[in-house]
Design an enzyme around this catalytic site. Structure first.
Site, short mmCIF file in Angstrom:
data_model
loop_
_atom_site.label_atom_id
_atom_site.label_comp_id
_atom_site.label_asym_id
_atom_site.label_seq_id
_atom_site.Cartn_x
_atom_site.Cartn_y
_atom_site.Cartn_z
N CYS A 2 -2.62 -43.72 -41.26
CA CYS A 2 -3.86 -43.80 -40.50
C CYS A 2 -3.77 -43.05 -39.16
O CYS A 2 -2.70 -42.98 -38.56
CB CYS A 2 -4.17 -45.25 -40.17
SG CYS A 2 -4.20 -46.32 -41.60
N ARG A 27 -1.68 -36.19 -41.37
CA ARG A 27 -0.93 -37.43 -41.53
C ARG A 27 -1.16 -38.08 -42.89
O ARG A 27 -0.40 -38.94 -43.30
CB ARG A 27 -1.34 -38.43 -40.43
CG ARG A 27 -0.98 -37.98 -39.04
CD ARG A 27 -1.70 -38.78 -38.00
NE ARG A 27 -1.25 -40.14 -37.93
CZ ARG A 27 -0.37 -40.60 -37.05
NH1 ARG A 27 0.16 -39.79 -36.17
NH2 ARG A 27 -0.02 -41.86 -37.04
N TRP A 75 -5.38 -44.71 -44.36
CA TRP A 75 -4.48 -44.56 -45.51
C TRP A 75 -4.33 -45.97 -46.06
O TRP A 75 -3.72 -46.83 -45.41
CB TRP A 75 -3.15 -43.99 -45.04
CG TRP A 75 -2.19 -43.61 -46.11
CD1 TRP A 75 -2.16 -42.44 -46.82
CD2 TRP A 75 -1.06 -44.38 -46.56
NE1 TRP A 75 -1.10 -42.45 -47.69
CE2 TRP A 75 -0.41 -43.62 -47.55
CE3 TRP A 75 -0.54 -45.63 -46.22
CZ2 TRP A 75 0.73 -44.07 -48.21
CZ3 TRP A 75 0.59 -46.08 -46.88
CH2 TRP A 75 1.21 -45.30 -47.87
N ASN A 101 -4.37 -49.12 -36.81
CA ASN A 101 -3.26 -48.57 -37.60
C ASN A 101 -2.21 -49.64 -37.68
O ASN A 101 -1.91 -50.27 -36.66
CB ASN A 101 -2.61 -47.38 -36.90
CG ASN A 101 -3.45 -46.15 -36.95
OD1 ASN A 101 -4.53 -46.16 -37.51
ND2 ASN A 101 -2.94 -45.08 -36.35
N GLY A 102 -1.60 -49.80 -38.84
CA GLY A 102 -0.52 -50.78 -38.96
C GLY A 102 -0.85 -51.81 -40.01
O GLY A 102 -1.74 -51.61 -40.85
N GLU A 488 16.62 -32.21 -51.86
CA GLU A 488 15.47 -31.83 -51.04
C GLU A 488 14.54 -30.88 -51.83
O GLU A 488 13.32 -30.99 -51.74
CB GLU A 488 15.97 -31.19 -49.73
CG GLU A 488 14.92 -30.66 -48.79
CD GLU A 488 13.90 -31.68 -48.30
OE1 GLU A 488 14.07 -32.89 -48.54
OE2 GLU A 488 12.90 -31.26 -47.71
N LYS A 492 10.63 -31.67 -52.62
CA LYS A 492 9.51 -30.78 -52.26
C LYS A 492 8.60 -30.56 -53.45
O LYS A 492 7.39 -30.60 -53.34
CB LYS A 492 10.03 -29.41 -51.78
CG LYS A 492 10.66 -29.33 -50.43
CD LYS A 492 9.76 -29.61 -49.27
CE LYS A 492 9.65 -31.06 -49.00
NZ LYS A 492 10.34 -31.74 -48.01
N GLU A 495 6.57 -33.73 -54.31
CA GLU A 495 5.58 -34.08 -53.30
C GLU A 495 4.29 -33.28 -53.43
O GLU A 495 3.21 -33.83 -53.29
CB GLU A 495 6.15 -33.82 -51.89
CG GLU A 495 7.13 -34.86 -51.42
CD GLU A 495 7.67 -34.55 -50.02
OE1 GLU A 495 7.73 -35.46 -49.20
OE2 GLU A 495 8.03 -33.38 -49.76
N HIS A 511 26.76 -37.01 -66.94
CA HIS A 511 26.70 -38.45 -67.12
C HIS A 511 25.28 -38.96 -67.30
O HIS A 511 24.97 -40.07 -66.92
CB HIS A 511 27.38 -39.15 -65.94
CG HIS A 511 28.80 -38.73 -65.77
ND1 HIS A 511 29.81 -39.14 -66.61
CD2 HIS A 511 29.38 -37.86 -64.89
CE1 HIS A 511 30.94 -38.57 -66.24
NE2 HIS A 511 30.71 -37.78 -65.20
N LYS A 610 2.20 -38.24 -43.60
CA LYS A 610 3.17 -37.49 -42.80
C LYS A 610 4.03 -38.43 -41.98
O LYS A 610 5.22 -38.22 -41.80
CB LYS A 610 2.39 -36.54 -41.87
CG LYS A 610 3.25 -35.68 -40.98
CD LYS A 610 3.93 -34.62 -41.78
CE LYS A 610 4.94 -33.81 -41.01
NZ LYS A 610 5.88 -33.15 -41.92
C1 G6P Z 1 7.19 -39.31 -44.93
C2 G6P Z 1 6.96 -37.82 -44.91
C3 G6P Z 1 8.29 -37.11 -45.18
C4 G6P Z 1 9.34 -37.55 -44.18
C5 G6P Z 1 9.50 -39.07 -44.17
C6 G6P Z 1 10.36 -39.53 -42.99
O1 G6P Z 1 7.52 -39.73 -46.22
O2 G6P Z 1 6.01 -37.45 -45.88
O3 G6P Z 1 8.09 -35.71 -45.06
O4 G6P Z 1 10.56 -36.96 -44.50
O5 G6P Z 1 8.23 -39.70 -44.02
O6 G6P Z 1 9.70 -39.21 -41.81
P1 G6P Z 1 10.37 -38.98 -40.40
O7 G6P Z 1 9.24 -38.66 -39.47
O8 G6P Z 1 11.04 -40.28 -40.05
O9 G6P Z 1 11.36 -37.87 -40.52
#
Ligand code: G6P
Length: 615
Positions: A2, A27, A75, A101-102, A488, A492, A495, A511, A610
């Site tokens: 949010c 976000r 969100w 938010n929260g 990673e 990506k 996501e 395995h 985000k």
């Molecule tokens: C969310 C974002 C990721 C990020 C993760 C941790 O899932 O979409 O891209 O890696 O949070 O966020 P931070 O701000 O703690 O690195």
């Protein structure tokens, strides 16, 4: 997650609020809404499911006058994404409007109590409870909004950043924060801006106040910012300077922020090293290491806590610190660490890695570690965010605002900081020879230029991408420093293209995942010429023997793997421990181009946020 925007001033609030919401789109959200006190004194709330653009369409024929307003992108946590559940929420009488938010943990009890008093609810959200509770307390005790919030918030358990409008006081916003960020911008002429991070504020003012947990603030046009703690003590907020430029918040000719951010990486790593590596390129100075030298030299153990991409950077940090500093390192998901009663000793050093500096679980892990007496260091990007403020020390990654939800430049920035940190600590602990130290520092300074060369593969990768759009599953393999790169790379792809992908240590493939390999499943192997190269070659052969299609990331000029792979992407050579800084780039590009080929909204992937400010 949010987003909150607010404005009190002499200008028309609506365009400022809408622009602010757009700045917060990165976000992640599923609905949006806005509330203004109109020129006729009415409190107007408009909400809609979908994007901010949908909200604008919805508002076209409406009264959007007024110079005070609040706005929100939601969100969903409690209640599906629809316009009833979108914020702002009206109070029962329609006098107040609130955005939140929260998560309110005791909302069921609060709601039941309010319903017993005949207060009707219009949404399924936990947030609406706040506005009903505040109004109930306000009216039944004849308090003003600020006083009512002080009383109400004592009954609330959970995390919140809230902003509330009262129709009776059209030049004021009252806001409060607990475990969810809130920034107040101090504009010209007594005006105020409010937001959940600095990006909607940056184009209007560079003077901001970050509210602290437990703060309640009154933003009244032309009056001094009034901040009081929940217990009623007057606070003396510190005005800080933000240095985010407008250019950093815009796409600069790229179709998506993610692509812009991938291409920014060479410059970001230069910025990250600037002032830390000397001009001769043979010494690193980090003030965190100077200030806490003793604790770092004596550390018996380092625990790194993080989530998501930052957790992958932590895995690289572990290898760097263990091999250079000879300190045992544990890497923990912050969400697991905080709830499992971990052993934390006063001579442990805890490093919290977080791009946003606001991730709820990482923040809670920081609290826990501080409570146990450990030295806690933040590795963050967002200046002035909660983690940098709550840790004793830290190292900013300085890569500028990252807007694309899928993290790219923050990841390489984190790895660069961890590399510098490991080298600095190793030097202080004398676990590295002078010669090796200097040669590694020198190599680090060459990384931006090698990243630039790597980025030249973008067109080649773009052409390759269409081959993979059919895939339903992909496997990413790497060993040693390249194992977290495989994780990673897979993250990506998942996501932003919604293709299922797994990262695996290449040898571990035998395995389990080997059972999945056939000609339908693309296998991406990071097979650069490092210490484990020959072993990775064997793993590639194992994939080939099962009919797997291999795309290999290879060191420039390597002929051996070229013959085994269906596709190759060449990378400049560097030392093993810096390879992730280079090798992650083609995997970011691959995920990006595949997602674009599939027509996905790369910067705003579905369901993702985000900045994850709820646990
Ligand atoms: C969310 C974002 C990721 C990020 C993760 C941790 O899932 O979409 O891209 O890696 O949070 O966020 P931070 O701000 O703690 O690195």
């Amino acid at each position: 997650m949010c987003g909150i925007v607010g404005y009190v001033g002499r200008k028309r609030a609506y365009p400022i609020l809408i622009k602010g919401l757009k700045r917060l789109e990165y976000r992640g959200y599923d609905s949006a809404g806005v509330a203004m006190i109109g020129d006729d004194g009415g409190l107007n709330v408009y909400k809609s499911k979908g994007k901010v653009a949908d909200l604008e369409t919805h508002c076209e024929e409406k009264d959007t006058t007024g110079t005070t307003g609040i706005a929100h992108t939601r969100w969903a946590t409690h209640g599906e994404p629809n316009s009833a559940n979108a914020h702002p929420h009206y109070s029962a009488s329609g006098r107040l409007a609130l955005i939140h938010n929260g998560i309110i943990e005791n909302y069921v009890t609060l709601k039941e109590n309010l319903m017993k008093r005949d207060i009707a609810f219009r949404s399924d959200t936990d947030s609406e409870v706040l506005v009903q509770l505040i109004e109930y307390i306000m009216l039944s005790n004849q308090l003003d909004l600020f006083q009512a919030m002080q009383v109400a918030l004592h009954q609330v358990i959970g995390a919140y950043a809230i902003a509330v409008l009262d129709r009776e006081h059209p030049d004021t916003i009252v806001c409060a924060r607990q475990s969810s960020p809130l920034v107040v911008g101090l504009g010209a002429d007594g005006e105020y801006f409010l937001a959940s991070d600095a990006s909607p504020i940056a184009e209007y003012t560079d003077r901001v106040v970050y509210l602290n947990d437990g703060d309640i603030a009154v933003l009244q046009l032309g009056k001094r910012l009034n901040v009081v703690s929940l217990s009623g003590e007057r606070q003396h907020p510190k005005v800080r300077q933000i240095d985010v430029t407008l250019g950093q918040l815009e796409k600069g000719g790229y179709p998506f922020f993610m692509l812009k951010e991938i291409f920014e990486q060479p410059q970001c790593i230069r910025d990250c090293m600037r002032g830390r590596i000397n001009v001769e390129g043979d010494r690193i100075t980090l003030s965190a290491v100077i200030d806490y030298r003793e604790a770092l030299v004596a550390a018996r153990r380092i625990i790194i806590v993080a989530c998501g991409t930052s957790w992958h950077a932590a895995l690289i940090g572990k290898q760097l610190i263990e091999s250079l500093c000879r300190i045992p390192v544990e890497v923990e998901y912050a969400s697991e660490f905080r709830y499992r009663n971990p052993v934390i000793q006063p001579d442990d050093v805890v490093i919290a890695i977080s791009q946003s500096g606001e991730t709820a679980d990482t923040l809670a892990a920081v609290d826990l570690a501080r409570g146990a007496g450990a030295l806690v260091m933040g590795v963050c990007n967002a200046i002035g965010a909660s983690i940098p403020r709550l840790t004793q020390t830290g190292v900013y990654i300085h890569v500028g605002p990252e807007i694309g939800v899928a993290s790219t430049k923050a990841f390489t920035g984190q790895v660069a900081v961890l590399a510098m940190l490991a080298l600095c600590i190793a030097k202080e602990r004398q676990t590295i020879s002078d010669e090796l130290y200097k040669s590694m520092v020198r190599e680090l300074t060459l990384i931006p230029e090698k990243m630039e060369r790597t980025l030249q593969a973008s067109e080649h990768i773009e052409k390759m991408a269409s081959i993979f759009t059919y895939a339903r599953n992909c496997l990413y393999l790497g060993r040693g420093y390249n194992y977290p790169v495989a994780l990673e790379g897979a993250l990506k792809l998942k996501e932003i293209s919604y293709i299922h992908a797994e990262g695996y240590p290449a040898a571990e493939m035998k395995h389990g995942p080997i059972a999945l390999i056939d000609s339908e499943m693309p296998v991406f192997v990071i097979a650069t010429r490092d210490k484990l190269y020959e072993k990775v070659v064997s793993n590639v052969q194992e994939v080939r023997a099962r009919g797997g299609r291999v795309t290999a990331l290879i060191t420039e000029g390597d002929e051996q793997i070229r013959h085994l792979a269906d596709h190759v992407i060449e990378l400049p050579d560097t030392i093993d421990c810096f390879q992730p800084l280079i090798a992650s780039i083609p995997l970011q590009l691959l995920a990006y181009h595949i997602a674009v080929c599939k027509g996905k909204d790369v910067d705003r992937p579905r369901n993702l946020a985000k900045s994850v400010t709820v646990e």
